[in-house]
Design a protein around this motif. Structure first.
Motif, PDB file in Angstrom:
ATOM      1  N   UNK A  53      17.638   7.641  96.029  1.00  0.00           N
ATOM      2  CA  UNK A  53      18.966   7.384  95.459  1.00  0.00           C
ATOM      3  C   UNK A  53      18.988   7.742  93.965  1.00  0.00           C
ATOM      4  N   UNK A  72      19.062  11.464  93.453  1.00  0.00           N
ATOM      5  CA  UNK A  72      20.384  12.039  93.727  1.00  0.00           C
ATOM      6  C   UNK A  72      21.323  11.778  92.544  1.00  0.00           C
ATOM      7  N   UNK A 120      18.622   7.611 105.118  1.00  0.00           N
ATOM      8  CA  UNK A 120      20.051   7.387 104.869  1.00  0.00           C
ATOM      9  C   UNK A 120      20.500   8.130 103.600  1.00  0.00           C
ATOM     10  N   UNK A 121      19.667   8.042 102.560  1.00  0.00           N
ATOM     11  CA  UNK A 121      20.003   8.721 101.307  1.00  0.00           C
ATOM     12  C   UNK A 121      19.925  10.238 101.470  1.00  0.00           C
ATOM     13  N   UNK A 160      23.100  11.274 102.694  1.00  0.00           N
ATOM     14  CA  UNK A 160      24.086  11.201 101.600  1.00  0.00           C
ATOM     15  C   UNK A 160      24.036  12.475 100.748  1.00  0.00           C
ATOM     16  N   UNK A 182      24.395  17.442  97.006  1.00  0.00           N
ATOM     17  CA  UNK A 182      23.697  17.256  95.736  1.00  0.00           C
ATOM     18  C   UNK A 182      22.279  17.797  95.874  1.00  0.00           C
ATOM     19  N   UNK A 190      31.509  10.921  97.310  1.00  0.00           N
ATOM     20  CA  UNK A 190      31.403   9.893  98.340  1.00  0.00           C
ATOM     21  C   UNK A 190      30.710  10.441  99.573  1.00  0.00           C
ATOM     22  N   UNK A 192      31.602   9.482 102.433  1.00  0.00           N
ATOM     23  CA  UNK A 192      32.649   9.577 103.454  1.00  0.00           C
ATOM     24  C   UNK A 192      33.104  11.033 103.536  1.00  0.00           C
TER      25      UNK A 192
END
Ligand SMILES: Cc1ncc(C[n+]2csc(CCOP(=O)(O)OP(=O)(O)O)c2C)c(N)n1
Ligand code: SF4
Ligand SMILES: [Mg+2]
Lengths: 266, 82, 382
Positions: free
Chosen positions: C63, C66, C89-90, C93, C99, C230, C232
């Protein structure tokens, strides 16, 4: 709305329920930032996942809506690599204290200059009313249908003992105090934690017979007292509001600058 | 949108109707009962002339829908009523 | 520093290559057999003005990496299987938010805590499919120090070019192996820098609107453009949306930007394949043993070749199909239950000709292990 300059108006009306305290936190935050007179370009808001986390979409800052519980970790990466930015990290109580509890205490321990705002509605709002680590014993939630037997954390105690150098608590009822504390937290040269009791009439209020939003705000008025106030002395069970910790210790990014000088033999 | 045209009012309450969700916080806490929810359930300043300019409705509005405009620009900073 | 011939561990080579590539921030959590990368980074990064963070776990490490990348820095983390599991999970993301960053997984025996100090190559499919939801991914690997250096730099280049996380799959053997390496001169390996937007202050900037060539110029957090990021599904400004046409456009873009450019990321080496009748396909430490055997058998006149894959994902199916076409049989040499074997079988015209030579007991597969399997396939017994 006086602080219109700091919001993304096209997303209003916002997604929160009628009377949701998270809107009052946003309201106060905008006023606090406006009062500080700082450039929007230098503000980053990093949030996790939850109703509370949606706040980052409404502010006209650099905004990052990340993963449930991990906002402080993302924010740490941003801050260490660009320390001149003001980094604000609003979090839900589940976000900050359950899934993100570890990041919370470690960010406090590092004393990295960021502002963590715990928007504590004592419930998992977004997922529909499950109990959280701040719900407290005896409360009702969709996953505590017979009453919660989990004990709650005390955010202020946890943050203080983890090493946060600014720790405060207030409520959405105390809107001026809220804006004032947010401003002080942002200005604090270290890791700051502000717990805000923020009503969720939809998921907590309904299930716990706490009434509608105005009634819940009333309970923040009657149920809290300033630290060292007469009211608190007379009613020791009231939840304390105020600034509990405010001290200066070496800040992480500035410490790292020292490491760079050392490594370069300067 | 202006909700009040009362000549004597020292302050105007600008209420963004599209943003207001009618939670009733402004109505409940106004020390002078300036606000009411109208038939559509939106906040509405019905007694602006009674407003003392404490701005608490503005500060506590979760919808960011209220702005108290002080016509005399002399904004007495009210205190949180405890 | 440059032109120096060094005798160092593979993990240190990886860290040096990251510095060469211009890494500005590293965050990690100690785990065998990757820890030397973090240790070396903690020494080197402050020397070059970069930042090293030891985080509280692997979740926060990725995290933080990122987040730091969004401020305009090249960033990296390093771990092994258990930590790589925590990062999934990251990782998704970073895929979703486009990114750039580099994630090194120095593989050990798994599952679970498995074999902390022994080799394995069991994370190949985890690299491909570990994070939830449809997505494409880039994963590269290496079997020797020169290639660790090259592929580490390439990993950064791919990350910047395609705005995506890139996984570098090393393994315990090459991570800990010490051998000679000549550190390339500055400029010797081309570097891809951050592509920043030319859109000026006050003009609408679209962080998620691909250019005609598919690339998306970035704007650093803290710079003049304020936008939203995000995980999402989001529109071209980075704001959440559930509009089916926008959702479809984004998932297609995320997959196509990698799938449509797969040849540009395909890196491999061929050894003695020209007249080969038998082909080994391998990668990482296993490829060292495969190469050793190929060179030995060549001396005896056997027509064996090796295709060493440096890019595992996107899987270079065309290269593999072509290389396997006229072979008597193909032997995939890897230290897992056949993760790449399966891909090879899918790629070739006749999957019945594809066999697996593996070892999954934490020991490096040896040339003798491979030779024994060759004999079995040929019906000659061990
Ligand atoms: C890894 C992961 N686990 C679970 C969820 C589901 N989830 C989304 S929001 C949430 C809880 C939100 O509660 P809180 O943090 O208190 O925020 P609130 O909605 O109350 O403001 C959960 C469990 C998720 N998004 N990601
Ligand atoms: S569910 Fe609760 S926290 Fe979520 S928007 Fe509604 S009132 Fe606010
Ligand atoms: Mg909550």
């Amino acid at each position: 709305m006086p602080a219109r300059d700091y919001i993304r108006e096209r997303f209003f009306p916002h997604m929160w329920c009628p009377g949701c305290g998270h809107g009052i936190v946003l309201n106060a935050l905008l006023r606090a930032v406006e009062a500080l007179g700082l450039d929007k370009k230098n503000f980053v808001m990093v949030s996790g996942i939850g109703c509370s986390a949606r706040i980052s979409g409404y502010v006209d800052f650099h905004s990052m809506h990340t993963l449930h519980g991990r906002a402080l970790a993302f924010a740490t990466g941003i801050k260490i690599s660009k320390p001149e930015l003001n980094v604000i990290v609003p979090m839900g109580d589940g976000d900050a204290m359950a899934i993100g509890g570890n990041h919370f205490i470690h960010a406090a321990r590092r004393n990295i200059e960021m502002t963590a705002i715990v928007m504590n509605n004592r419930i998992y709002g977004m997922t529909g009313g499950q109990f959280s680590p701040l719900s407290g014993y005896g409360t009702m939630g969709t996953t505590a249908p017979y009453g919660n037997i989990d004990h709650g954390f005390n955010t202020v105690d946890l943050a203080s003992s983890a090493g946060a150098t600014f720790v405060a608590r207030t409520t959405t009822y105390h809107a001026r105090e809220l804006a004032d504390f947010i401003g002080q937290a942002i200005s604090h040269p270290g890791f700051s934690v502000l717990e805000v009791l923020s009503q969720c009439p939809t998921q907590f209020g309904r299930r716990n017979k706490a009434g509608d939003a105005p009634e819940m705000l009333e309970s923040y008025r009657t149920g809290t007292a300033r630290i060292d106030s007469k009211k608190k002395r007379e009613n020791p069970d009231l939840i304390e509001r105020g600034i509990f910790v405010q001290k200066e210790l070496p800040e992480y990014c500035r410490e790292y600058e020292r490491i760079i000088s050392k490594a370069r033999g300067e | 949108m202006k909700n009040s045209e009362t000549k004597t009012a020292a302050r105007e309450h600008h209420i963004e109707r599209a943003w207001c969700k009618g939670c009733g916080i402004c109505v409940h806490f106004c020390p002078k009962q300036v606000h009411k929810l109208d038939e559509e359930g939106k906040a509405c300043a019905v007694r602006p002339e009674d407003c003392i300019g404490c701005r608490l409705c503005e500060l506590r509005c979760p919808d960011l829908a209220i702005e108290v405009i002080d016509r005399q620009a002399a904004d007495r900073q009210g205190k949180d009523h405890e | 520093m440059s032109d120096a011939v060094k005798f160092i561990q593979g993990n240190v080579v990886c860290a040096e290559a990251a510095v060469y590539a211009g890494v500005g921030m590293f965050a990690g959590y100690p785990i065998t057999p990757s820890t030397e990368i973090a240790e070396h980074m903690s020494v080197r990064l402050p020397q070059v003005g970069g930042k090293f963070l030891q985080m509280e776990d692997e979740i926060s490490s990725l995290c933080a990496v990122i987040g730091a990348s969004l401020t305009g820095h090249k960033t990296m983390t390093a771990t092994s299987g258990p930590g790589f599991s925590l990062m999934q999970e990251a990782l998704g993301y970073a895929v979703m938010t486009e990114i750039p960053c580099v994630i090194v997984d120095v593989m050990r025996g798994g599952p679970s805590t498995g074999l902390p100090t022994h080799v394995g190559q069991g994370d190949v499919m985890q690299a491909r499919y570990g994070t939830h939801g449809d997505h494409a991914i880039i994963a590269v690997t290496a079997s020797n120090h020169a290639d660790i250096f090259r592929m580490t730099v390439e990993a950064f280049n791919f990350a910047e070019t395609y705005r995506t996380p890139v996984i570098l799959l090393l393994d315990e053997v090459i991570g800990h192996l010490r051998e000679k390496i000549r550190i390339p001169e500055p400029g010797e390996i081309p570097l891809v820098g951050r592509l920043r937007t030319a859109v000026e202050h006050g003009v609408d900037y679209h962080p998620y609107l691909p250019r005609e060539d598919g690339r998306l110029p970035m704007s650093d957090f803290g710079d003049v453009h304020r936008y939203n990021v995000t995980g999402l599904y989001h529109d071209m400004w980075g704001f959440p949306t559930e509009k089916p046409e926008v959702v479809y456009g984004l998932i297609r873009h995320l997959v196509d930007k990698i799938d449509h450019n797969s040849e540009k990321m395909t890196r491999f080496r061929k050894y003695h394949t020209k007249d080969a009748e038998t082909l080994f396909i391998s990668y990482g430490a296993a490829a060292r043993s495969a190469l050793h055997l190929v060179e030995n058998r060549r001396k005896r006149g056997e027509r064996i070749g090796l295709l060493e894959l440096n890019t595992l994902w996107p899987f270079p199916a065309d290269i593999v199909r072509e290389a396997c076409r006229d072979m008597n049989f193909v032997l995939v040499v890897e230290m897992n239950m056949g993760q790449i074997t399966r891909e090879v079988k899918l790629a070739v015209e006749d999957p019945r000709k594809v066999y697996l030579a593996n070892r999954v007991d934490g020991e490096l597969i040896t040339p003798m292990d491979i030779q024994n399997i060759v004999r079995l396939i040929q019906g000659r017994g061990v």
